[in-house]
Design a protein around this motif. Structure first.
Motif, PDB file in Angstrom:
ATOM      1  N   PHE A 277       8.753   0.464   3.264  1.00  0.00           N
ATOM      2  CA  PHE A 277       7.616   1.331   3.565  1.00  0.00           C
ATOM      3  C   PHE A 277       6.297   0.643   3.253  1.00  0.00           C
ATOM      4  CE2 PHE A 277      11.061   4.295   3.477  1.00  0.00           C
ATOM      5  CZ  PHE A 277      10.709   5.275   4.404  1.00  0.00           C
ATOM      6  N   ALA A 278       6.205  -0.629   3.562  1.00  0.00           N
ATOM      7  CA  ALA A 278       4.964  -1.394   3.397  1.00  0.00           C
ATOM      8  C   ALA A 278       4.211  -1.408   4.715  1.00  0.00           C
ATOM      9  CB  ALA A 278       5.274  -2.809   2.916  1.00  0.00           C
ATOM     10  N   PHE A 279       3.558  -0.278   5.053  1.00  0.00           N
ATOM     11  CA  PHE A 279       2.797  -0.152   6.299  1.00  0.00           C
ATOM     12  C   PHE A 279       1.305  -0.283   6.001  1.00  0.00           C
ATOM     13  CE2 PHE A 279       6.711   2.298   6.914  1.00  0.00           C
ATOM     14  CZ  PHE A 279       7.201   1.703   8.066  1.00  0.00           C
ATOM     15  N   PRO A 280       0.546  -0.880   6.935  1.00  0.00           N
ATOM     16  CA  PRO A 280      -0.880  -1.129   6.655  1.00  0.00           C
ATOM     17  C   PRO A 280      -1.720   0.135   6.528  1.00  0.00           C
ATOM     18  CG  PRO A 280      -0.340  -1.696   8.930  1.00  0.00           C
ATOM     19  CD  PRO A 280       0.953  -1.425   8.241  1.00  0.00           C
ATOM     20  N   HIS A 281      -1.369   1.202   7.277  1.00  0.00           N
ATOM     21  CA  HIS A 281      -2.213   2.397   7.281  1.00  0.00           C
ATOM     22  C   HIS A 281      -1.470   3.624   6.769  1.00  0.00           C
ATOM     23  CE1 HIS A 281      -5.156   0.060   9.471  1.00  0.00           C
ATOM     24  NE2 HIS A 281      -4.274  -0.221  10.417  1.00  0.00           N
ATOM     25  N   THR A 282      -0.378   3.413   6.100  1.00  0.00           N
ATOM     26  CA  THR A 282       0.408   4.512   5.535  1.00  0.00           C
ATOM     27  C   THR A 282       0.802   4.140   4.115  1.00  0.00           C
ATOM     28  OG1 THR A 282       1.291   5.022   7.729  1.00  0.00           O
ATOM     29  CG2 THR A 282       2.412   6.005   5.824  1.00  0.00           C
ATOM     30  N   ARG A 283       0.617   5.053   3.193  1.00  0.00           N
ATOM     31  CA  ARG A 283       0.902   4.780   1.791  1.00  0.00           C
ATOM     32  C   ARG A 283       1.900   5.789   1.233  1.00  0.00           C
ATOM     33  NH1 ARG A 283      -0.987   0.849   3.108  1.00  0.00           N
ATOM     34  NH2 ARG A 283      -2.759  -0.351   2.296  1.00  0.00           N
ATOM     35  N   VAL A 284       2.757   5.301   0.338  1.00  0.00           N
ATOM     36  CA  VAL A 284       3.672   6.173  -0.397  1.00  0.00           C
ATOM     37  C   VAL A 284       2.948   6.619  -1.663  1.00  0.00           C
ATOM     38  CG1 VAL A 284       5.891   6.352  -1.582  1.00  0.00           C
ATOM     39  CG2 VAL A 284       5.698   4.966   0.493  1.00  0.00           C
ATOM     40  N   VAL A 285       2.628   7.908  -1.747  1.00  0.00           N
ATOM     41  CA  VAL A 285       1.892   8.409  -2.908  1.00  0.00           C
ATOM     42  C   VAL A 285       2.820   9.051  -3.926  1.00  0.00           C
ATOM     43  CG1 VAL A 285      -0.249   8.748  -1.628  1.00  0.00           C
ATOM     44  CG2 VAL A 285       1.417  10.596  -1.732  1.00  0.00           C
ATOM     45  N   GLU A 286       4.041   9.328  -3.536  1.00  0.00           N
ATOM     46  CA  GLU A 286       4.983   9.936  -4.471  1.00  0.00           C
ATOM     47  C   GLU A 286       6.399   9.538  -4.087  1.00  0.00           C
ATOM     48  OE1 GLU A 286       6.417  14.418  -5.673  1.00  0.00           O
ATOM     49  OE2 GLU A 286       4.281  14.068  -5.292  1.00  0.00           O
ATOM     50  N   CYS A 287       7.173   9.121  -5.074  1.00  0.00           N
ATOM     51  CA  CYS A 287       8.560   8.710  -4.832  1.00  0.00           C
ATOM     52  C   CYS A 287       9.440   9.305  -5.933  1.00  0.00           C
ATOM     53  CB  CYS A 287       8.673   7.183  -4.818  1.00  0.00           C
ATOM     54  SG  CYS A 287      10.390   6.591  -4.630  1.00  0.00           S
ATOM     55  N   GLU A 288      10.321  10.195  -5.548  1.00  0.00           N
ATOM     56  CA  GLU A 288      11.241  10.816  -6.498  1.00  0.00           C
ATOM     57  C   GLU A 288      12.664  10.355  -6.184  1.00  0.00           C
ATOM     58  OE1 GLU A 288      10.855  15.007  -6.644  1.00  0.00           O
ATOM     59  OE2 GLU A 288       8.720  14.971  -7.193  1.00  0.00           O
TER      60      GLU A 288
END
Length: 452
Positions: A277-288
């Motif tokens: 999930f290393a996308f330039p315009h998308t971020r992972v803000v929470e990972c459970e």
């Protein structure tokens, strides 16, 4: 042939060198000395009991104020290692009496520490969940390894003739036995049983593996086992101790094995998320991450912000789970709508407009205040100065007035000065007074009234 002899000689020399370096026979205390020293630490009465209470109070304070330094101090003075090492030694030398004594004192120590910490947190005005408290509720594989190697270091230090080294205090700090008990007391005092269960779980894991390490080292050193004259009693004692050992260590093995699997799963999940999930315009803000239970499979739940990902991209990410050893895990992706995505530029513009409006209103209020502000000079200063300029004045009164037109609109301000002469028969130089007040107060409109 000579080469073979030379190589074998070097290997023998290396083996002798390593054996000498890692030999534990140097500075070794006798078996009886070690048993007496550990038995002394097992007993909880008098000084040991009071030190345990004080250490528990200090650790509770450290957890309450979230101070690692205070917690370390409590662990240094805590005598909690004694009964746990006594259990391991008793198993290693087949001493049933020492086993009963160690377990009895371990239970006493546990009850005293729990009661002390519970009473403290009941009367403490601070009841927030600090980071140090939370850290004592979720045991990990690292806690197991720390307890195991800490226990090994502790028993090795106990088997030396010089026991005044820094090893024992270091083991007390590393294994961290007293903070979980204080956290368990916090859970009871605040009615949060998850704290009690998690902290007790951590304490149990640490205690079991310290005892296991002690047992392993005692058997490695080949301490002589206790012999019984009555062979029937010896068989009963061995059978009882075997049952105690199985009831204590077998659950911990399963617990430790599950903790290892959980740790591996979480590490692989973090690696998977970081790479896939290393996308330039998308971020992972929470990972459970949720490891599998008896009824539910393992899950990785993500919250994304930025440009929404297509279903095909998410499906491709699910396919890649197998490459990270996560083929049995479920991937749940939650994406914020475009309306929910933070527009930083718009937000900054809104704040700028709000700040400009506030500045405008402040300027307006300052302007109104300036209109009604009397003067920059205190009245008592003016009264003393006017007495020196015009000694005929007995009293002076200054006030600022507002001039309105016939429509009620304020047009200007004026300074109204009312003076009383020292002698009613004498006149006051109003022209001089008016000119001086204009310069002194920086107000152009000055009106003088003489009160007789």
């Amino acid at each position: 042939m000579n080469k073979d002899k030379g190589g074998w000689s070097q290997l023998t020399h290396l083996r002798t060198f390593l054996k000498g370096r890692f030999n534990l026979d140097a500075d070794t205390a006798s078996r009886d000395e070690v048993v007496v020293a550990i038995e002394k630490g097992v007993e909880f009465r008098g000084v040991n009991l009071w030190v345990l209470i004080f250490a528990t109070m200090i650790a509770s304070l450290g957890l309450n104020i979230d101070s690692a330094a205070v917690i370390i101090g409590a662990m240094l003075i805590s005598p909690i290692m004694g009964p746990i090492m006594g259990v391991g030694l008793a198993l290693g030398i087949n001493d049933f009496d020492l086993m009963k004594k160690s377990l009895r004192n371990l239970m006493l120590m546990f009850i005293v520490a729990i009661v002390t910490s519970t009473v403290y947190f009941l009367i403490s005005p601070l009841s927030s969940n600090s980071s140090e408290l939370l850290a004592r509720t979720v045991p990990t594989t690292y806690d197991v390894l720390i307890a195991l190697f800490g226990g090994l270091a502790g028993i090795v230090a106990q088997t030396r003739t010089d026991r005044n080294s820094t090893v024992i205090p270091g083991v007390a700090i590393a294994t961290a036995l007293i903070p979980p008990l204080c956290t368990a007391g916090f859970g009871i005092a605040t009615g949060q049983m998850k704290f009690f269960i998690g902290a007790f779980y951590l304490f149990f894991i640490n205690s079991v593996f310290i005892a296991l390490a002690t047992y392993v080292m005692v058997r490695f050193l080949r301490y002589e086992k206790k012999a019984f004259i009555d062979k029937e009693r010896e068989r009963n004692v061995k059978r009882t101790m075997l049952i105690i050992t199985l009831l204590t260590f077998i659950p911990s093995v399963f617990i430790g094995f599950r903790m290892v699997r959980v740790t591996v799963f979480e590490a692989m999940a973090d690696k998977y998320v970081a790479q896939v999930f290393a996308f330039p315009h998308t971020r992972v803000v929470e990972c459970e991450k949720h490891y599998a239970t008896r009824h539910d499979p393992s899950q990785i739940e993500l919250l994304l912000v930025g440009e929404p990902l297509d279903d095909a991209v998410i499906e491709n990410a699910r396919v890649q789970l197998a490459h990270f050893g996560l083929e049995k895990a479920e991937l749940i992706v939650r994406q914020a709508n475009r309306a929910d995505v933070l527009d930083v530029a718009s937000l900054q513009q809104s704040y700028t407009e709000l700040l400009a409006e506030k500045n405008r209103r402040i300027e307006e209020m300052n302007s109104r205040l300036e209109r009604y502000r009397f003067t920059d000079v205190e009245v008592d200063d003016i009264s003393r100065e006017v007495g020196a300029i015009l000694p005929d004045i007995a009293t002076i009164s200054l006030t600022k007035g507002v001039i309105f037109d016939n429509t009620g609109t304020p047009r200007d301000t004026t300074l109204i000065c009312v003076v009383t002469p020292q002698d009613s028969l004498r006149t006051i130089d109003c022209t001089t007074l008016e000119r001086w007040l204009r310069i002194r107060t920086k107000v152009d409109g000055v009106q003088i009234f003489v009160k007789h």
